[in-house]
Design a protein around this motif. Structure first.
Motif, PDB file in Angstrom:
ATOM      1  N   LEU A  76     -19.253  -0.264  21.128  1.00 30.94           N
ATOM      2  CA  LEU A  76     -19.983  -1.230  21.935  1.00 30.94           C
ATOM      3  C   LEU A  76     -19.162  -1.652  23.150  1.00 30.94           C
ATOM      4  O   LEU A  76     -19.691  -1.750  24.270  1.00 30.94           O
ATOM      5  CB  LEU A  76     -20.362  -2.444  21.079  1.00 30.94           C
ATOM      6  CG  LEU A  76     -21.259  -3.493  21.740  1.00 30.94           C
ATOM      7  CD1 LEU A  76     -22.507  -2.861  22.354  1.00 30.94           C
ATOM      8  CD2 LEU A  76     -21.652  -4.565  20.734  1.00 30.94           C
ATOM      9  N   VAL A 117     -34.315 -12.600  23.500  1.00 37.20           N
ATOM     10  CA  VAL A 117     -33.029 -13.177  23.100  1.00 37.20           C
ATOM     11  C   VAL A 117     -33.309 -14.079  21.906  1.00 37.20           C
ATOM     12  O   VAL A 117     -34.129 -15.003  22.008  1.00 37.20           O
ATOM     13  CB  VAL A 117     -32.405 -13.997  24.242  1.00 37.20           C
ATOM     14  CG1 VAL A 117     -31.116 -14.669  23.768  1.00 37.20           C
ATOM     15  CG2 VAL A 117     -32.150 -13.129  25.463  1.00 37.20           C
ATOM     16  N   ASP A 130     -28.681 -15.927  18.468  1.00 37.29           N
ATOM     17  CA  ASP A 130     -27.664 -15.381  19.368  1.00 37.29           C
ATOM     18  C   ASP A 130     -27.357 -16.332  20.514  1.00 37.29           C
ATOM     19  O   ASP A 130     -26.205 -16.448  20.948  1.00 37.29           O
ATOM     20  CB  ASP A 130     -28.115 -14.026  19.912  1.00 37.29           C
ATOM     21  CG  ASP A 130     -27.944 -12.903  18.902  1.00 37.29           C
ATOM     22  OD1 ASP A 130     -27.131 -13.054  17.977  1.00 37.29           O
ATOM     23  OD2 ASP A 130     -28.631 -11.867  19.032  1.00 37.29           O
ATOM     24  N   THR A 173     -34.191  -5.720  22.291  1.00 40.62           N
ATOM     25  CA  THR A 173     -33.554  -6.909  21.732  1.00 40.62           C
ATOM     26  C   THR A 173     -32.240  -6.514  21.076  1.00 40.62           C
ATOM     27  O   THR A 173     -32.037  -5.351  20.703  1.00 40.62           O
ATOM     28  CB  THR A 173     -34.486  -7.600  20.718  1.00 40.62           C
ATOM     29  OG1 THR A 173     -33.876  -8.800  20.244  1.00 40.62           O
ATOM     30  CG2 THR A 173     -34.793  -6.701  19.533  1.00 40.62           C
ATOM     31  N   ALA A 174     -31.347  -7.485  20.946  1.00 38.63           N
ATOM     32  CA  ALA A 174     -30.051  -7.205  20.322  1.00 38.63           C
ATOM     33  C   ALA A 174     -30.145  -7.154  18.807  1.00 38.63           C
ATOM     34  O   ALA A 174     -29.297  -6.544  18.146  1.00 38.63           O
ATOM     35  CB  ALA A 174     -29.031  -8.262  20.742  1.00 38.63           C
ATOM     36  N   LEU A 205     -30.782  -2.810  19.709  1.00 42.11           N
ATOM     37  CA  LEU A 205     -29.473  -2.310  20.123  1.00 42.11           C
ATOM     38  C   LEU A 205     -28.739  -1.485  19.063  1.00 42.11           C
ATOM     39  O   LEU A 205     -28.288  -0.374  19.353  1.00 42.11           O
ATOM     40  CB  LEU A 205     -28.601  -3.481  20.586  1.00 42.11           C
ATOM     41  CG  LEU A 205     -27.158  -3.150  20.961  1.00 42.11           C
ATOM     42  CD1 LEU A 205     -27.105  -2.215  22.167  1.00 42.11           C
ATOM     43  CD2 LEU A 205     -26.360  -4.431  21.228  1.00 42.11           C
ATOM     44  N   LEU A 255     -28.390  -5.179  28.069  1.00 41.05           N
ATOM     45  CA  LEU A 255     -29.789  -4.943  27.719  1.00 41.05           C
ATOM     46  C   LEU A 255     -30.733  -5.402  28.827  1.00 41.05           C
ATOM     47  O   LEU A 255     -31.763  -4.763  29.079  1.00 41.05           O
ATOM     48  CB  LEU A 255     -30.123  -5.658  26.408  1.00 41.05           C
ATOM     49  CG  LEU A 255     -29.355  -5.182  25.165  1.00 41.05           C
ATOM     50  CD1 LEU A 255     -29.735  -6.037  23.961  1.00 41.05           C
ATOM     51  CD2 LEU A 255     -29.620  -3.715  24.882  1.00 41.05           C
ATOM     52  N   LEU A 275     -25.482 -11.097  16.609  1.00 40.04           N
ATOM     53  CA  LEU A 275     -24.361 -10.456  17.309  1.00 40.04           C
ATOM     54  C   LEU A 275     -23.026 -10.939  16.758  1.00 40.04           C
ATOM     55  O   LEU A 275     -22.102 -10.144  16.545  1.00 40.04           O
ATOM     56  CB  LEU A 275     -24.455 -10.731  18.810  1.00 40.04           C
ATOM     57  CG  LEU A 275     -25.506  -9.924  19.569  1.00 40.04           C
ATOM     58  CD1 LEU A 275     -25.556 -10.366  21.030  1.00 40.04           C
ATOM     59  CD2 LEU A 275     -25.244  -8.418  19.477  1.00 40.04           C
ATOM     60  N   SER A 297     -20.939 -12.143  24.409  1.00 37.91           N
ATOM     61  CA  SER A 297     -22.382 -12.283  24.203  1.00 37.91           C
ATOM     62  C   SER A 297     -23.142 -12.058  25.506  1.00 37.91           C
ATOM     63  O   SER A 297     -24.147 -11.330  25.537  1.00 37.91           O
ATOM     64  CB  SER A 297     -22.691 -13.678  23.649  1.00 37.91           C
ATOM     65  OG  SER A 297     -24.084 -13.864  23.515  1.00 37.91           O
ATOM     66  N   ILE A 303     -23.145  -8.340  26.511  1.00 38.43           N
ATOM     67  CA  ILE A 303     -24.073  -7.525  25.715  1.00 38.43           C
ATOM     68  C   ILE A 303     -25.505  -7.775  26.158  1.00 38.43           C
ATOM     69  O   ILE A 303     -26.295  -6.839  26.341  1.00 38.43           O
ATOM     70  CB  ILE A 303     -23.897  -7.829  24.218  1.00 38.43           C
ATOM     71  CG1 ILE A 303     -22.517  -7.361  23.739  1.00 38.43           C
ATOM     72  CG2 ILE A 303     -24.994  -7.141  23.401  1.00 38.43           C
ATOM     73  CD1 ILE A 303     -22.150  -7.828  22.335  1.00 38.43           C
ATOM     74  N   HIS A 304     -25.870  -9.042  26.345  1.00 35.30           N
ATOM     75  CA  HIS A 304     -27.229  -9.343  26.779  1.00 35.30           C
ATOM     76  C   HIS A 304     -27.486  -8.844  28.202  1.00 35.30           C
ATOM     77  O   HIS A 304     -28.597  -8.390  28.510  1.00 35.30           O
ATOM     78  CB  HIS A 304     -27.489 -10.848  26.683  1.00 35.30           C
ATOM     79  CG  HIS A 304     -27.761 -11.322  25.293  1.00 35.30           C
ATOM     80  ND1 HIS A 304     -26.799 -11.896  24.488  1.00 35.30           N
ATOM     81  CD2 HIS A 304     -28.890 -11.284  24.530  1.00 35.30           C
ATOM     82  CE1 HIS A 304     -27.319 -12.211  23.316  1.00 35.30           C
ATOM     83  NE2 HIS A 304     -28.591 -11.853  23.305  1.00 35.30           N
TER      84      HIS A 304
END
Length: 707
Positions: free
Chosen positions: A605, A650, A654, A558-559, A535, A640, A567, A633, A636-637
């Protein structure tokens, strides 16, 4: 062009390149000389340079057959160059011993297609047409007159095994963890393979398709504080500190209480685990059943000479450095012990047979427990299974370098040139494979590493995948900025990678972050290697986050990674604070610039989430006042998860809202790299409401019965 430059280029050294800012960089002559010497090409004087250049030019003409030939499976029948003295049409008798034991033979008298005059006369090259062969590893022998020669023929496919091959149409997801960081209700102060089995089973039951883990490579039991999984003693064998002694049939004692808290004390762990393993070995030697003894012997036989030499190295290192780490590196041992094939080494192995067998026994246990973890994941529902990680190399003082001195270079280290993340460049302290020896050894070290790490796995991440095409070599004792790129045989290595990938039904992910050569990602995509999308690095224009819909399908997303802030750490600037505390900024202005950029990235973001319809646009979010919480969180996930990428990971950090990252690049001391334990047990990582909510979202966005 000077003789030195010509020699360097012929050897695959890039003598000038453009850095990440577009500035031309000329490689110093001293660097060229040091790299050439490391490859086995004397280059200090003009005479040495001319001699080495002649050697490179004449070498292929003096070999009747190349040591290895890579044959595209889709381009058969095929021709192999045969080079013989003289220009006559002497018939060539050939025999191919195929991998499955079958034999084909024949005779041919092809014409000379090219001739070269050498000091001892003319040498002519002919093209020998051979029949179509199945994919695999075959041995060719030829004889013509008084000349005979052998070559390894590798027939390989064009593409790796892919997510589409494993689960057509699916967009899969998984959880990733550092094994050492995993917690159980009772453990030895470190995560182990039994806890991994629990994680794999629970992840499968939660709807995940794969479980990602850090490299499990063998480290250095004699010095357990060398804890980085990316700086191993060997990539081909396993870290014995990951073994759970309580899961071994010979275990009879009470598990000791784990010492310490949130940080791993590796020396204390080694003092508990290794003696327990030695006691298990003693009981095995005296009480093992015939079936169990036979299983161990079969494992040792299958491992062959490489496994035995690894065990001998471990015993030697313990013998010489157990009480004196000044003798840690193998070149500090008595000179006869520098050669793994010497009589002195064989005599040591005979005299210390029980110690050598202990390391064989430990590898057997580790392999069995890794297999059990993979099975637990499959039974839990993982479609891909374990997702393993392959480091880019091993250190000069490693078992790998000792066992293969012709194939691994000393006097140089792998690293990276200066870039915005490290203005001085990076020296990773890893010894590179010699690209010239790779061909001479028929890619054996590369094949061994792939096989070892695809074992018990459904996916494999190749760290710094650009190393398949080029690596940045730094002369010993010189700053990273004085290094140079060295070219590797990408096409051949991709073919070998594809062959092993398909044999193991193992998806390959190439970590393609950083300075990426032009066209590299296209070649990887053509070979079916999945790209690696993280990310923070996926930007467009002047720094805006890329829309998730624009991510490529053939990728893992992936983040974050082990080298990046979590994160929560990204949002709160924890990594910036660490760099400030450790004095890693040249001045306060540089630190303030990072803080201002992070504030801008928080805003960017939020804007990306608003653009995706995942965050309320009204009223506007104040990114400075917005805490990092579960809602953010999950948003954001979800961002993605909605990408077309076939794979998504993941991190457990996180999922648990952890603010600290496993590793802070650019540090060796100060930051507790590779030592942080997770704030919850594996059971809690799936029962806690915050983590469970995240997994619920992942199941809804990437269901097993949907696309």
């Amino acid at each position: 062009m000077t003789i030195l430059d010509l020699l360097a280029e012929r050897a695959g050294i890039v003598i000038d390149y453009h850095d990440i800012w577009g500035k031309p960089v000329a490689v110093p002559d001293e660097t060229k000389k040091a790299l050439l010497v490391a490859m086995g090409l004397p280059a200090e004087t003009a005479d040495e340079q001319r001699s080495s250049l002649d050697r490179l030019a004449e070498g292929p003409w003096r070999l009747p057959l190349p040591p290895v030939v890579i044959v595209p499976s889709e381009k058969q029948p095929f021709d192999i160059p045969v080079t013989l003295p003289g220009g006559s049409g002497t018939p060539i008798r050939w025999t191919i011993r195929m991998e499955d034991g079958r034999v084909q033979a024949g005779e041919s008298a092809p014409p000379v297609v090219e001739c070269r005059e050498l000091h001892d006369g003319a040498h002519g090259q002919r093209l020998l047409r051979l029949p179509e062969l199945p994919e695999g590893y075959h041995d060719l022998e030829i004889a013509s007159g008084e000349v005979s020669a052998r070559s390894r023929v590798i027939v390989a496919p064009s593409r790796c095994w892919t997510p589409e091959d494993s689960a057509p149409g699916a967009r899969m997801w998984g959880v990733s963890a550092q094994i050492y960081a995993l917690r159980a209700e009772k453990d030895w102060g470190i995560g182990n393979l039994s806890v991994l089995a629990d994680l794999a089973a629970r992840a499968g039951q939660a709807g995940a398709d794969l479980v990602g883990i850090n490299p499990l490579h063998a480290l250095f039991p004699v010095d357990p504080e060398q804890a980085s999984p990316y700086s191993p003693s060997s990539r081909d064998f396993l870290n014995i500190l990951a073994i759970d002694p309580t899961a071994v049939p010979e275990f009879e004692e009470t598990q000791p209480s784990a010492e310490g808290g949130d940080l791993i004390d590796y020396s204390a762990v080694a003092r508990r685990v290794i003696p327990a393993l030695r006691r298990l070995h003693e009981r095995f030697r005296s009480d093992a059943s015939p079936d169990r003894r036979r299983a161990f012997e079969d494992f040792v036989a299958a491992g062959g000479q490489p496994l035995r030499r690894f065990a001998i190295f471990m015993a030697l290192q313990e013998h010489f450095a157990g009480d004196d780490l000044a003798r840690f590196a193998w070149w500090t041992w008595p000179e006869p012990c520098h050669d793994p094939g010497s009589e002195a080494v064989e005599a040591f192995a005979r005299d210390h047979g029980e110690e050598v067998e202990f390391h064989l026994f430990a590898e057997w246990l580790a392999d069995a427990q890794l297999a059990a973890a993979a099975a637990a994941g499959r039974e839990g529902g993982l479609r891909l299974g374990l997702y393993r990680d392959l480091a880019i190399g091993a250190g000069a003082a490693s078992a790998s370098a000792w066992a293969n001195p012709a194939g691994i270079c000393r006097g140089v280290a792998i690293g990276a040139p200066p870039d915005p993340f490290s203005r001085a460049g990076q020296d990773w302290g890893l010894a590179p494979l010699n690209p010239m020896a790779l061909s001479a050894q028929a890619f054996a070290p590369f094949i061994a590493a792939l096989r070892a790490n695809m074992r018990h796995a459904g996916a494999l991440r190749i760290d710094h995948a650009m190393g398949l095409q080029r690596l940045f070599w730094i002369p010993e004792g010189r700053p990273a900025a004085e290094g140079a790129y060295v070219i590797y045989p990408l096409d051949a290595m991709l073919r070998v990678l594809a062959l092993e990938s398909r044999r193991h039904r193992c998806v390959v992910i190439g970590e393609d972050l950083g300075t990426v050569p032009e066209g590299f990602r296209d070649q990887m995509a053509d070979a079916g290697v999945q790209s690696y999308k993280v990310l923070p690095f996926e930007r467009v224009g002047d720094g805006l986050f890329r829309r998730a819909a624009d991510y490529p399908p053939d990728a893992l997303v992936t983040a974050g990674t082990h080298d990046l802030p979590t994160l929560a750490g990204f949002w709160t600037g924890g990594d910036i604070a660490w760099r400030g505390r450790l004095g890693l900024y040249p001045d306060e202005a540089a630190a303030q610039a990072d803080r201002e950029l992070r504030a801008l990235d928080r805003r960017r973001l939020i804007d990306a989430l608003i653009d995706a319809g995942l965050w309320p646009a009204d009223p506007p979010t104040d990114s400075e006042g917005q805490p990092f919480d579960l809602d953010l969180s999950i948003a954001i996930h979800r961002f993605l998860a909605r990408s077309p990428c076939r794979l998504m990971m993941v991190t457990l950090e996180d999922a648990l809202g952890e603010a600290e990252q496993p590793n802070l690049p650019g540090t060796v001391t100060g930051h507790p790299n590779w030592r942080r334990r997770l704030p919850a047990t594996v059971a809690e990582a799936f029962s806690r409401p915050d983590a469970a909510a995240l997994y619920d979202m992942m199941r809804s966005e990437r269901p097993r019965d949907g696309n």
